[in-house]
Scaffold this motif. Sequence first.
Motif, PDB file in Angstrom:
ATOM      1  N   ASP A  95     -27.891 -36.503 -15.825  1.00  0.00           N
ATOM      2  CA  ASP A  95     -28.653 -37.502 -16.899  1.00  0.00           C
ATOM      3  C   ASP A  95     -28.169 -38.313 -17.647  1.00  0.00           C
ATOM      4  OD1 ASP A  95     -31.198 -36.172 -14.883  1.00  0.00           O
ATOM      5  OD2 ASP A  95     -32.016 -35.436 -16.303  1.00  0.00           O
ATOM      6  N   LYS A  96     -27.050 -38.047 -18.063  1.00  0.00           N
ATOM      7  CA  LYS A  96     -26.397 -39.421 -18.552  1.00  0.00           C
ATOM      8  C   LYS A  96     -26.118 -40.620 -18.406  1.00  0.00           C
ATOM      9  CE  LYS A  96     -23.424 -37.949 -22.886  1.00  0.00           C
ATOM     10  NZ  LYS A  96     -22.769 -39.601 -22.416  1.00  0.00           N
ATOM     11  N   THR A  97     -26.190 -41.255 -19.904  1.00  0.00           N
ATOM     12  CA  THR A  97     -25.965 -42.512 -19.241  1.00  0.00           C
ATOM     13  C   THR A  97     -23.998 -42.942 -20.034  1.00  0.00           C
ATOM     14  OG1 THR A  97     -27.987 -43.546 -19.700  1.00  0.00           O
ATOM     15  CG2 THR A  97     -25.685 -45.159 -20.019  1.00  0.00           C
ATOM     16  N   PRO A  98     -23.023 -43.317 -18.876  1.00  0.00           N
ATOM     17  CA  PRO A  98     -21.910 -42.456 -19.063  1.00  0.00           C
ATOM     18  C   PRO A  98     -22.490 -44.273 -19.935  1.00  0.00           C
ATOM     19  CG  PRO A  98     -22.090 -42.946 -16.330  1.00  0.00           C
ATOM     20  CD  PRO A  98     -23.938 -43.250 -17.559  1.00  0.00           C
ATOM     21  N   LEU A  99     -20.915 -43.397 -21.102  1.00  0.00           N
ATOM     22  CA  LEU A  99     -20.033 -44.146 -22.002  1.00  0.00           C
ATOM     23  C   LEU A  99     -18.919 -43.533 -21.975  1.00  0.00           C
ATOM     24  CD1 LEU A  99     -20.143 -45.984 -24.293  1.00  0.00           C
ATOM     25  CD2 LEU A  99     -20.803 -44.290 -26.109  1.00  0.00           C
ATOM     26  N   ILE A 100     -17.858 -44.550 -21.731  1.00  0.00           N
ATOM     27  CA  ILE A 100     -16.497 -44.072 -21.862  1.00  0.00           C
ATOM     28  C   ILE A 100     -15.648 -45.136 -22.304  1.00  0.00           C
ATOM     29  CG2 ILE A 100     -14.526 -44.622 -19.688  1.00  0.00           C
ATOM     30  CD1 ILE A 100     -16.761 -42.490 -19.123  1.00  0.00           C
ATOM     31  N   LEU A 101     -14.706 -45.143 -22.925  1.00  0.00           N
ATOM     32  CA  LEU A 101     -13.825 -46.035 -24.020  1.00  0.00           C
ATOM     33  C   LEU A 101     -12.086 -45.771 -23.172  1.00  0.00           C
ATOM     34  CD1 LEU A 101     -12.972 -47.036 -26.472  1.00  0.00           C
ATOM     35  CD2 LEU A 101     -12.518 -44.957 -27.357  1.00  0.00           C
ATOM     36  N   LEU A 102     -11.784 -46.739 -22.667  1.00  0.00           N
ATOM     37  CA  LEU A 102     -10.691 -47.395 -22.549  1.00  0.00           C
ATOM     38  C   LEU A 102      -9.404 -48.083 -23.591  1.00  0.00           C
ATOM     39  CD1 LEU A 102     -13.000 -48.513 -20.197  1.00  0.00           C
ATOM     40  CD2 LEU A 102     -10.773 -48.530 -18.714  1.00  0.00           C
ATOM     41  N   LEU A 103      -8.714 -47.511 -23.833  1.00  0.00           N
ATOM     42  CA  LEU A 103      -7.800 -48.332 -24.881  1.00  0.00           C
ATOM     43  C   LEU A 103      -6.292 -48.523 -24.004  1.00  0.00           C
ATOM     44  CD1 LEU A 103      -7.952 -44.847 -27.111  1.00  0.00           C
ATOM     45  CD2 LEU A 103      -9.271 -46.812 -27.109  1.00  0.00           C
ATOM     46  N   ASP A 104      -5.626 -50.008 -24.277  1.00  0.00           N
ATOM     47  CA  ASP A 104      -5.393 -50.824 -23.548  1.00  0.00           C
ATOM     48  C   ASP A 104      -4.168 -51.441 -24.735  1.00  0.00           C
ATOM     49  OD1 ASP A 104      -4.434 -52.688 -22.530  1.00  0.00           O
ATOM     50  OD2 ASP A 104      -4.607 -54.445 -22.673  1.00  0.00           O
ATOM     51  N   GLN A 105      -3.324 -49.831 -24.429  1.00  0.00           N
ATOM     52  CA  GLN A 105      -1.795 -49.582 -25.100  1.00  0.00           C
ATOM     53  C   GLN A 105      -1.554 -50.065 -26.559  1.00  0.00           C
ATOM     54  OE1 GLN A 105       0.130 -53.349 -22.971  1.00  0.00           O
ATOM     55  NE2 GLN A 105       1.584 -51.564 -21.726  1.00  0.00           N
ATOM     56  N   ILE A 106      -2.597 -49.427 -27.199  1.00  0.00           N
ATOM     57  CA  ILE A 106      -2.442 -48.684 -28.090  1.00  0.00           C
ATOM     58  C   ILE A 106      -1.365 -47.884 -29.030  1.00  0.00           C
ATOM     59  CG2 ILE A 106      -3.700 -47.119 -30.274  1.00  0.00           C
ATOM     60  CD1 ILE A 106      -6.515 -48.505 -29.664  1.00  0.00           C
ATOM     61  N   THR A 107      -0.867 -48.608 -29.966  1.00  0.00           N
ATOM     62  CA  THR A 107       0.646 -47.603 -29.895  1.00  0.00           C
ATOM     63  C   THR A 107       0.897 -46.984 -31.451  1.00  0.00           C
ATOM     64  OG1 THR A 107       1.358 -49.737 -31.022  1.00  0.00           O
ATOM     65  CG2 THR A 107       1.679 -49.875 -28.425  1.00  0.00           C
ATOM     66  N   ASP A 108      -0.223 -46.957 -32.315  1.00  0.00           N
ATOM     67  CA  ASP A 108      -0.225 -45.959 -33.102  1.00  0.00           C
ATOM     68  C   ASP A 108      -0.813 -45.000 -33.217  1.00  0.00           C
ATOM     69  OD1 ASP A 108      -1.453 -45.011 -36.430  1.00  0.00           O
ATOM     70  OD2 ASP A 108       0.858 -46.967 -36.622  1.00  0.00           O
ATOM     71  N   VAL A 124     -18.527 -39.965 -26.379  1.00  0.00           N
ATOM     72  CA  VAL A 124     -17.921 -40.545 -25.465  1.00  0.00           C
ATOM     73  C   VAL A 124     -17.718 -39.523 -24.058  1.00  0.00           C
ATOM     74  CG1 VAL A 124     -15.498 -41.408 -25.138  1.00  0.00           C
ATOM     75  CG2 VAL A 124     -16.825 -42.199 -26.270  1.00  0.00           C
ATOM     76  N   ASP A 125     -17.524 -40.209 -23.147  1.00  0.00           N
ATOM     77  CA  ASP A 125     -17.732 -38.771 -21.605  1.00  0.00           C
ATOM     78  C   ASP A 125     -16.139 -39.088 -21.962  1.00  0.00           C
ATOM     79  OD1 ASP A 125     -20.322 -38.336 -21.310  1.00  0.00           O
ATOM     80  OD2 ASP A 125     -20.403 -40.484 -20.626  1.00  0.00           O
ATOM     81  N   ALA A 126     -15.558 -40.192 -21.737  1.00  0.00           N
ATOM     82  CA  ALA A 126     -13.947 -40.431 -20.945  1.00  0.00           C
ATOM     83  C   ALA A 126     -12.987 -40.919 -22.033  1.00  0.00           C
ATOM     84  CB  ALA A 126     -13.767 -39.919 -20.043  1.00  0.00           C
ATOM     85  N   ILE A 127     -12.076 -40.222 -22.589  1.00  0.00           N
ATOM     86  CA  ILE A 127     -11.072 -41.907 -22.874  1.00  0.00           C
ATOM     87  C   ILE A 127     -10.016 -41.926 -21.630  1.00  0.00           C
ATOM     88  CG2 ILE A 127      -9.246 -42.490 -24.678  1.00  0.00           C
ATOM     89  CD1 ILE A 127     -10.901 -40.209 -26.816  1.00  0.00           C
ATOM     90  N   VAL A 128     -10.065 -42.889 -21.686  1.00  0.00           N
ATOM     91  CA  VAL A 128      -8.515 -43.716 -20.447  1.00  0.00           C
ATOM     92  C   VAL A 128      -7.323 -44.030 -21.619  1.00  0.00           C
ATOM     93  CG1 VAL A 128      -8.465 -45.008 -18.556  1.00  0.00           C
ATOM     94  CG2 VAL A 128     -10.624 -44.174 -19.164  1.00  0.00           C
ATOM     95  N   VAL A 129      -6.285 -44.445 -21.051  1.00  0.00           N
ATOM     96  CA  VAL A 129      -5.355 -44.337 -21.571  1.00  0.00           C
ATOM     97  C   VAL A 129      -4.285 -45.327 -19.756  1.00  0.00           C
ATOM     98  CG1 VAL A 129      -5.130 -43.785 -23.675  1.00  0.00           C
ATOM     99  CG2 VAL A 129      -3.748 -42.356 -22.450  1.00  0.00           C
TER     100      VAL A 129
END
Length: 246
Positions: A95-108, A124-129
């Motif tokens: 029943d969870k509402t998805p919360l996804i985080l995408l990082l567009d080439q963060i380098t530090d 957050v359910d997942a981090i995408v790199v």
Amino acid sequence: MEEKSSKIFGIRAVIEAINSGATIQKVYLQKGLTGNLFSELNTLIKKHSIATSHVPVEKLNHLSKNSNHQGVAATISPIDFHDLETILEGISTTDKTPLILLLDQITDVRNFGAIIRTAECTGVDAIVVQNQGSAPLNADAIKTSAGAAFKVPICRVDHLKDALFLLQASEINLVAATEKTDDTLFDVNFIQPTAIIMGSEHRGVNPSILKMVDAKAKLPLLGTIESLNVSVACGAFLYEALRQRL
């Protein structure tokens, strides 16, 4: 909690590690390296989209403490990466509402670690790199995450756009954090299934990705500094999403 990446040396050793399914973080190749075994390794690197760096022999000598490296070294991540599609399928059964985080080439790496820590705290359910051009998930990143890197699923993709297409197909709203808009994060509906995209420290979210999103939002800034550190900005976005959902 600190975990150090393992290092392996030698062409054959790295080939075997890749073939065994080890999570290769990065391969260091001596400049000018040639030969049949190198060609075999290079083919595997391209097939699996592994990050590489062509370096002088002095760098390899330093990494290997002058042991026989044969012109090749690799670091193996202490973290197992996850498949985004599998994560989304798992969320769909709850029943969870998805919360996804995408990082567009963060380098530090410290920004990366701080973001992972905040992501874990905000559900957050997942981090995408992206495989290439992103900060490695090394000991510094893991230490900065305070162990959260072992708790939040982290997914690697060849191209961030592939993840965006998958998220769109899953009816997840794409929100880009960018100054190139008049809307603030307080204008965004984070209650619906959402994926937040944070851009790199120097150029922000890639223009080609901005064309794909459903909404753009910025942080209101009252001072004279034009932007916030990306990990701080990410925290603001994630906590606004959490505030709305609570």
